[in-house]
Design a protein around this motif. Structure first.
Motif, short mmCIF file in Angstrom:
data_model
loop_
_atom_site.label_atom_id
_atom_site.label_comp_id
_atom_site.label_asym_id
_atom_site.label_seq_id
_atom_site.Cartn_x
_atom_site.Cartn_y
_atom_site.Cartn_z
N MET A 1 -58.53 40.41 55.51
CA MET A 1 -57.50 40.38 54.48
C MET A 1 -56.67 41.65 54.56
O MET A 1 -57.19 42.73 54.84
N PHE A 2 -55.38 41.51 54.27
CA PHE A 2 -54.45 42.64 54.32
C PHE A 2 -53.79 42.78 52.95
O PHE A 2 -53.98 41.94 52.07
N THR A 3 -53.00 43.84 52.80
CA THR A 3 -52.29 44.05 51.53
C THR A 3 -50.78 44.04 51.70
O THR A 3 -50.06 44.08 50.70
N GLY A 4 -50.29 44.01 52.94
CA GLY A 4 -48.85 44.04 53.15
C GLY A 4 -48.25 45.42 53.03
O GLY A 4 -47.03 45.58 52.92
N ILE A 5 -49.10 46.45 53.07
CA ILE A 5 -48.62 47.83 53.08
C ILE A 5 -48.69 48.32 54.52
O ILE A 5 -49.77 48.65 55.03
N VAL A 6 -47.55 48.35 55.20
CA VAL A 6 -47.51 48.69 56.62
C VAL A 6 -47.96 50.13 56.84
O VAL A 6 -47.51 51.05 56.16
N GLU A 7 -48.86 50.30 57.80
CA GLU A 7 -49.39 51.64 58.09
C GLU A 7 -48.61 52.36 59.16
O GLU A 7 -48.54 53.59 59.18
N GLU A 8 -48.01 51.59 60.07
CA GLU A 8 -47.41 52.24 61.23
C GLU A 8 -46.33 51.35 61.83
O GLU A 8 -46.46 50.13 61.89
N LEU A 9 -45.27 51.98 62.29
CA LEU A 9 -44.22 51.29 63.04
C LEU A 9 -44.57 51.43 64.51
O LEU A 9 -44.46 52.51 65.09
N GLY A 10 -45.05 50.33 65.11
CA GLY A 10 -45.50 50.38 66.49
C GLY A 10 -44.47 49.84 67.46
O GLY A 10 -43.32 49.56 67.09
N GLU A 11 -44.88 49.68 68.71
CA GLU A 11 -43.97 49.22 69.76
C GLU A 11 -44.72 48.36 70.77
O GLU A 11 -45.86 48.65 71.13
N VAL A 12 -44.07 47.30 71.21
CA VAL A 12 -44.62 46.46 72.27
C VAL A 12 -44.40 47.17 73.60
O VAL A 12 -43.26 47.51 73.95
N THR A 13 -45.47 47.43 74.34
CA THR A 13 -45.32 48.13 75.62
C THR A 13 -45.42 47.18 76.81
O THR A 13 -45.03 47.54 77.92
N ALA A 14 -45.95 45.97 76.59
CA ALA A 14 -46.01 44.99 77.68
C ALA A 14 -46.28 43.61 77.12
O ALA A 14 -46.95 43.46 76.09
N VAL A 15 -45.71 42.60 77.78
CA VAL A 15 -45.96 41.20 77.42
C VAL A 15 -46.30 40.45 78.70
O VAL A 15 -45.52 40.44 79.65
N GLU A 16 -47.49 39.85 78.74
CA GLU A 16 -47.93 39.10 79.90
C GLU A 16 -47.96 37.60 79.57
O GLU A 16 -48.67 37.19 78.64
N ASP A 17 -47.18 36.83 80.31
CA ASP A 17 -47.14 35.38 80.09
C ASP A 17 -48.36 34.75 80.76
O ASP A 17 -48.54 34.84 81.97
N LEU A 18 -49.18 34.07 79.97
CA LEU A 18 -50.40 33.45 80.49
C LEU A 18 -50.29 31.92 80.51
O LEU A 18 -51.28 31.22 80.54
N GLY A 19 -49.07 31.43 80.49
CA GLY A 19 -48.86 29.99 80.54
C GLY A 19 -48.83 29.40 79.14
O GLY A 19 -47.76 29.24 78.55
N ASP A 20 -50.01 29.06 78.61
CA ASP A 20 -50.07 28.49 77.26
C ASP A 20 -50.36 29.54 76.21
O ASP A 20 -50.65 29.22 75.06
N SER A 21 -50.28 30.81 76.59
CA SER A 21 -50.49 31.92 75.66
C SER A 21 -49.85 33.18 76.24
O SER A 21 -49.31 33.15 77.35
N SER A 22 -49.91 34.24 75.50
CA SER A 22 -49.38 35.53 75.97
C SER A 22 -50.35 36.64 75.60
O SER A 22 -51.09 36.53 74.62
N ARG A 23 -50.36 37.69 76.40
CA ARG A 23 -51.13 38.89 76.07
C ARG A 23 -50.15 40.02 75.80
O ARG A 23 -49.31 40.36 76.63
N PHE A 24 -50.28 40.59 74.60
CA PHE A 24 -49.40 41.68 74.19
C PHE A 24 -50.15 43.00 74.26
O PHE A 24 -51.33 43.08 73.91
N ARG A 25 -49.46 44.01 74.74
CA ARG A 25 -49.98 45.37 74.65
C ARG A 25 -49.07 46.12 73.71
O ARG A 25 -47.84 46.10 73.86
N LEU A 26 -49.67 46.76 72.72
CA LEU A 26 -48.89 47.39 71.67
C LEU A 26 -49.33 48.83 71.46
O LEU A 26 -50.52 49.14 71.51
N ARG A 27 -48.35 49.69 71.24
CA ARG A 27 -48.65 51.09 70.96
C ARG A 27 -48.66 51.31 69.46
O ARG A 27 -47.70 51.00 68.76
#
Length: 202
Positions: A1-27
């Motif tokens: 469960m979350f509260t909707g209070i954002v802790e951090e503004l992050g960044e996507v560093t990589a996106v890997e297409d896996l066909g029927d899904s994706s793998r995200f790397r985030l900083r």
């Protein structure tokens, strides 16, 4: 469960297409510092499971269902994202009850700046309209917010300087998609009342 209070503004560093899904790397050094395999982190309001962490970054696999129901499929390398760890038992509930289960997506329609805040207008998908009320809670890209105006096809939110500076809502532009999660309590009440009414008819 979350509260909707954002802790951090992050960044996507990589996106890997896996066909029927994706793998995200985030900083996100803050949210990744104590994260381990199997933990949950909300990314733009979507609850994702941590696969691995390293050097202030974490990876998460995103299934087709999530890509289809949220705006995560539009993320690319360099995209900024709102990050939040789950609420710990005993913490203050600073926002409202957020599950990280996106109910739909809207589109940012307009921004109206004022001296100390900004009014943002977001489109409201028809299936979600009955759950959005004036002064009620809604989660937009993982940010817990109060509805200012609830119209048939849109709603407005008022953003303070802190929200504008520390979340993606400060950099979103008209036309950008946003993830929406309505108040889960409203959905439970609707189901319970509906079941009771149906039982009475029978």
């Amino acid at each position: 469960m979350f509260t909707g209070i954002v802790e951090e503004l992050g960044e996507v560093t990589a996106v890997e297409d896996l066909g029927d899904s994706s793998r995200f790397r985030l900083r996100g050094p803050l949210v990744a510092e104590d994260a381990k395999h199997g933990d949950s982190i909300a990314v733009n309001g979507v609850c994702l499971t941590v696969v691995e962490t390293s050097g202030g970054e974490f990876t998460a696999d995103v299934m087709a269902e999530t890509l289809n129901r949220s705006s995560l499929g539009a993320l690319t390398t360099g995209s900024r994202v709102n990050l939040e760890r789950p609420m710990a038992v005993g913490d203050r509930l600073g926002g409202h009850i957020v599950q990280g289960h996106v109910d739909g997506t809207g589109t940012l329609l307009a921004r109206t700046p004022s001296e100390n805040w900004e009014i943002v207008t977001v489109s409201l998908p028809a299936p979600l309209r009955r759950y959005v009320v004036e002064k009620g809670s809604i989660t937009v890209d993982g940010v817990s917010l109060t509805v200012v105006e609830a119209a048939d096809e849109y709603f407005t939110i008022s953003l303070i300087p802190t929200t504008l500076a520390l979340t993606t809502l400060g950099i979103k532009e008209p036309g950008d998609p946003v993830n929406l999660e309505v108040d889960v309590i409203a959905k439970y009440v609707e189901r319970l009342v509906g079941d009771r009414a149906e039982g009475a008819v029978k």
